[in-house]
Every structure is written in structure tokens, then in C-alpha cells.
Design an enzyme around this catalytic site. Structure first.
Site: not given
Length: 506
Positions: A258, A297, A183, A400, A236-237
Site C-alpha cells: 500500500e 496517503c 517492524k 506526493e 509506505g512510500g
């Protein structure tokens, strides 16, 4: 590029070897962040579409040929995919630029790295021994540890490096003999769609590679919780990552996450003792913070600079930051593109406002640029920004931002530098700049970050593991450990001369 998008729209769900529209008929326009104009239409999948793709992957794993395909043949297919990526480099690089907003050159470099990942995992799996023999202490016992594919893998990728992050998951998953459902981010899916075509062209059997375009809260959530999914890998976050882990927990599937980073770039004064050293450290600080508009990231978003060189360093950094050329990724001379969406730009603007309210000093940027032919007013552009006099209580330092914002903190001693660098809930990456080899090793050893660069920033090696400490995630990508994420370990114990045990009477 346009022909590919037009041919597939809106049939961008791939299940069991077929391109399909969403079961609901829903679609989504994909916008070019340089001007906010739609350039493609994709299917907007939902839970039912995820179910269909998982069923195809499960069928292909349980009854298809791929898990039992000899390792050499799997490796050969991965190498064919790498060759196709090289063939289509220009088209895919431009598509990545248009989809994610990065410069065309960044897009081309991404495609080179994707091809490298496929080659690396092909070579890694092809060169492995078939199993590890375990000495059982008897000539009548043959004991061996072998690796087998996990099964059906759900791969959920981010919007900032769509194809590169997909390759870090797809290449080892295929090398290990798994099937998968991927996805991509709902706002940058186009190159992942193109990759499925290349896998098919390379000869991958139907049902091994499946794709669902759609949002995370429906498609991603269903993939993470699905009982027929054996592994979920998410990039992602932090907030979304915790939701994935929570959804996966009831079925006790393997999980690799991650997540984010708030990465320190520590510069000691001795690294700037010569003009060449000074210029290199400044240049690398720019690259660390502003590559892909800071939407990375591992971005070096925190400059931690020794007090004695702070003013000179930050003044030159701000001067050069103001000269960065913003523009559409395909524009001649563009060094930095737009942010990926209006939502992302609004988030960055909010962080800068809060920093200034908390006492930060704006040295460069901090606003939307004046529109031009290369920077349409409708695009999501934001000037690279340097915020001086920052401290650890500021929101912009602790959280972030994921945008072109660099904060500056200072230190006087080595211990203070290490303490500042480690004072974060994240632990993805960091760097140390010094001319003292002993200090370089000392500080690198004390930094609690998954990757530490010495006198450099941002390079990664496919053969080296990539992961993090703290809330930057669990699991590893790239390298042998990345391949291991997509395998299960089996111990095969063979008794060549079985005898009665006689534990019990009778």
C-alpha cells in the site's frame, strides 16, 4: 505512558515471548516532533535481530498451537484485544499524539478505529463457513475448498498512522491463524510496542507476535528477503515499496504493497449552488488536505475546481486555512500538529519553493509559524499552505508531498475534470462533489482510483476493501479481501469409493 516507555527501554525487541535489547546494544532516541526533545529510548535492531524474530515466528507457526486454534477462540482473543484498546484509549491516544505529532483527539480517534478493526476481523472470521463445497458430479466424491494461514508474515508499517496501519495487518493475520514479525517505523514505534503488550495480556501464545524496532534498510530489507517469511505486507512510500517487492521476488513470497497517493478532490460548481453546499465543500476540502498536517496517503492534496466558482472558493479556502490553529497535539484548541521530523518539514519546504518558482500563486501559509508556548521554536511546525494557479507540469502537483500543502487546478467541462483527476501515476483515492446524482455516478465510475468518495472525503469502512490503482500498490487491506491476503487456498478432494484407474498395463 511514561512508565511503559521507561520499563521497556531499551528492550523493545520482542521475540519468542521475551522483551530483548538489540544484539548490538544500539539504541535510538524517539523525539517528540512538537519540541524535538527525546521522550523514549528504543532498541536499534539490525539483520541479526530480524533473524531472531523470524526464527521465533517460524517455530510458533510450525510447532505452536496458534494455527490450529479453533476459529472461535481466535476471534475471542481479537475481541479481548479490542476491549483492552478501549480500556487504554486515553493513554494510547496521547502516546500516538506525542509519537507522531498529531492532535490528541486524532490520536483517540485512531485508537477507536484500531479497536473497530480487531472487532471486524473477529466477527468476519467467526461467521465464515468452514469451506466451500465443490460439486464433483459424483456421490462418491467429496470436494471442498478451504482456507489456511499463509505462515510467517512480515509486516512493515509507516510513521503517519503507526497503530492504525499495524492493526490493518495484525488483526487479519491473527484471525487467519498466522504468526508475524512487525517492524514499525523507526521514528514512531511506541504504540506498536504497547500493542504487543496488549496481545500478550489477551492470551496470545508466545512467538506468535514478534516485533523488531530498527531501520528499514536493515531490518525491513532482511524481513522482505528472508526465506522463512511467507508473506510481506508493506505500507509506505513508492521507492521503499519497490525495494520490498524486489527483495521478496527471489523467494516468490506473497507481497502486499500500500503505497502513495496524489489524490484529486473534484468540485463541480453545482455542489456550491447553495450557501450550505458551498460551506460544506470548503470545509471538506480543508479536512481532505490538512488532517494530520497532510501526512496521509489518502489526503486530498489536489483541489480540482470548476472555473466558474474557483475565485470565490479559493478565497474562502485560503481565509479559513490561515485560521487553522497550529500547536502541540496536547495543547488546548490545537487543530493541526507539527510534521513528524525536520527531514519531512525540509521536504515540504522544498516542494513549496519549487512550486513558487514554477509560477504557483501562494494564497495562504508557505512558511514556518511564529513560535509560541503551544508551538516551540524547536518543533517541526509548518503552516497549512494553499497554492493557486497550479498545473500538471509542476513537481508539487505530480509528486506526493505528504505535508500540509493543497494545490488548486481548474476545469471547465466534465471530461476535463476526469482527465485531470486521472492524470497521475498514483491511483489511491479521490472524491467528486456535485448535486447531480447522474454526474456523481458517471464521474465516480470513470475515476481510476481505489476509493472514490461522493460528496465526502476520508471516511473508510473496515468491511470495505482498501487498495489502489497504478503505483499506489498491489493487494488489499480491510474487508474480506484483506483477510484473504493472509490465507492460502487448498482444494481437498476425497474419493469415497476408490477404484483402479488402469491407465497402464500390468
Amino acid at each position: 505512558m511514561a512508565d511503559r516507555a521507561e520499563r521497556q527501554a531499551p528492550a523493545t525487541i520482542h521475540a519468542g515471548g521475551e522483551w530483548l535489547e538489540a544484539g548490538s546494544g544500539a539504541t535510538r532516541e524517539i523525539l517528540d516532533p512538537a519540541d524535538a526533545r527525546p521522550f523514549a529510548v528504543v532498541a536499534e535492531g539490525d539483520e541479526k535481530d530480524a533473524e531472531r524474530a523470524v526464527a521465533a515466528a517460524r517455530q510458533a507457526f510450525d510447532h505452536g498451537p496458534w494455527p490450529g486454534t479453533p476459529v472461535g477462540e481466535r476471534a475471542a482473543l481479537l475481541r479481548r484485544v479490542a476491549g483492552l484498546l478501549v480500556r487504554d484509549r486515553e493513554e494510547l491516544g496521547l502516546l500516538e499524539s506525542r509519537d507522531a505529532g498529531k492532535t490528541a483527539e486524532e490520536g483517540r480517534i485512531d485508537i477507536d478505529c484500531v479497536a473497530d478493526a480487531f472487532r471486524y476481523f473477529a466477527d468476519l472470521v467467526a461467521g465464515e463457513a468452514p469451506g466451500r463445497v465443490v460439486d464433483a458430479g459424483s456421490p462418491d466424491i467429496h470436494s471442498v475448498v478451504v482456507h489456511e494461514p499463509v505462515g510467517v508474515c512480515a509486516l512493515i508499517t509507516p510513521w503517519n498512522y503507526p497503530l492504525l496501519q499495524a492493526s490493518w495487518k495484525i488483526a487479519p493475520a491473527l484471525a487467519a491463524g498466522n504468526t508475524f514479525v512487525i517492524k514499525p517505523s523507526e521514528i514512531t514505534p511506541m504504540t506498536t510496542i504497547a500493542l504487543i503488550d496488549l496481545l500478550t495480556e489477551a492470551g496470545l501464545p508466545a512467538g506468535v507476535a514478534n516485533l523488531v524496532t530498527g531501520p528499514g534498510h536493515t531490518v525491513g530489507a532482511r524481513l522482505a528477503e528472508h526465506p522463512d517469511v511467507d508473506l510481506v505486507s508493506f505500507t509506505g512510500g513508492l521507492v521503499s515499496g519497490t525495494k520490498v517487492a524486489r527483495a521478496a521476488a527471489p523467494t516468490v513470497k506473497k507481497v502486499a504493497l500500500e503505497l502513495g497517493g496524489k489524490n484529486p478532490n473534484v468540485v463541480f460548481a453545482d455542489a456550491c449552488a447553495t450557501e450550505e453546499g458551498f460551506d460544506t465543500a470548503v470545509d471538506q476540502a480543508l479536512n481532505a488536505a490538512f488532517i494530520h498536517s497532510g501526512q496521509v496517503c489518502s489526503a486530498g492534496a489536489r483541489l480540482i475546481i470548476e472555473e466558474s466558482v474557483r475565485e470565490r472558493f479559493v478565497a474562502e479556502l485560503a481565509r479559513r486555512t490561515a485560521r487553522i490553529r497550529l500547536g502541540r497535539g496536547t495543547a488546548e484548541g490545537a487543530e493541526c500538529g507539527p510534521l513528524v521530523s525536520e527531514q519531512q518539514r525540509a521536504k515540504v519546504e522544498a516542494y513549496v519553493r519549487s512550486a513558487l518558482e514554477e509560477g504557483a500563486v501562494l494564497r495562504s501559509g508557505g512558511r514556518r509559524p511564529e513560535p509560541s508556548a503551544e508551538r516551540p521554536a524547536t518543533g517541526y511546525f509548518y503552516e497549512p499552505t494553499v497554492l493557486d494557479r497550479c498545473h500538471r507540469e509542476m513537481k508539487v502537483v505530480r509528486e506526493e508531498v505528504f505535508g500540509p500543502v493543497l494545490t488548486v487546478e481548474t476545469f471547465r467541462t466534465e471530461d476535463e475534470a476526469v482527465a485531470l483527476a486521472n492524470d497521475t501515476e498514483y491511483g489511491l483515492a479521490g472524491a467528486v462533489w456535485t448535486a447531480d446524482a447522474g454526474r456523481a455516478r458517471r464521474v465516480a465510475g470513470r475515476l481510476r482510483h481505489g476509493t472514490v468518495w461522493i460528496n465526502d472525503f476520508h471516511p473508510y469502512l473496515p468491511q470495505a476493501e482498501w487498495g489502489g490503482f497504478g503505483k499506489s500498490g498491489v493487494g488489499r487491506e480491510l474487508g474480506p479481501a484483506g483477510l484473504a491476503e493472509y490465507r492460502e487456498t487448498k482444494h481437498v478432494y476425497q474419493n469415497l469409493a476408490p477404484k483402479p484407474v488402469r491407465w497402464f498395463a500390468g
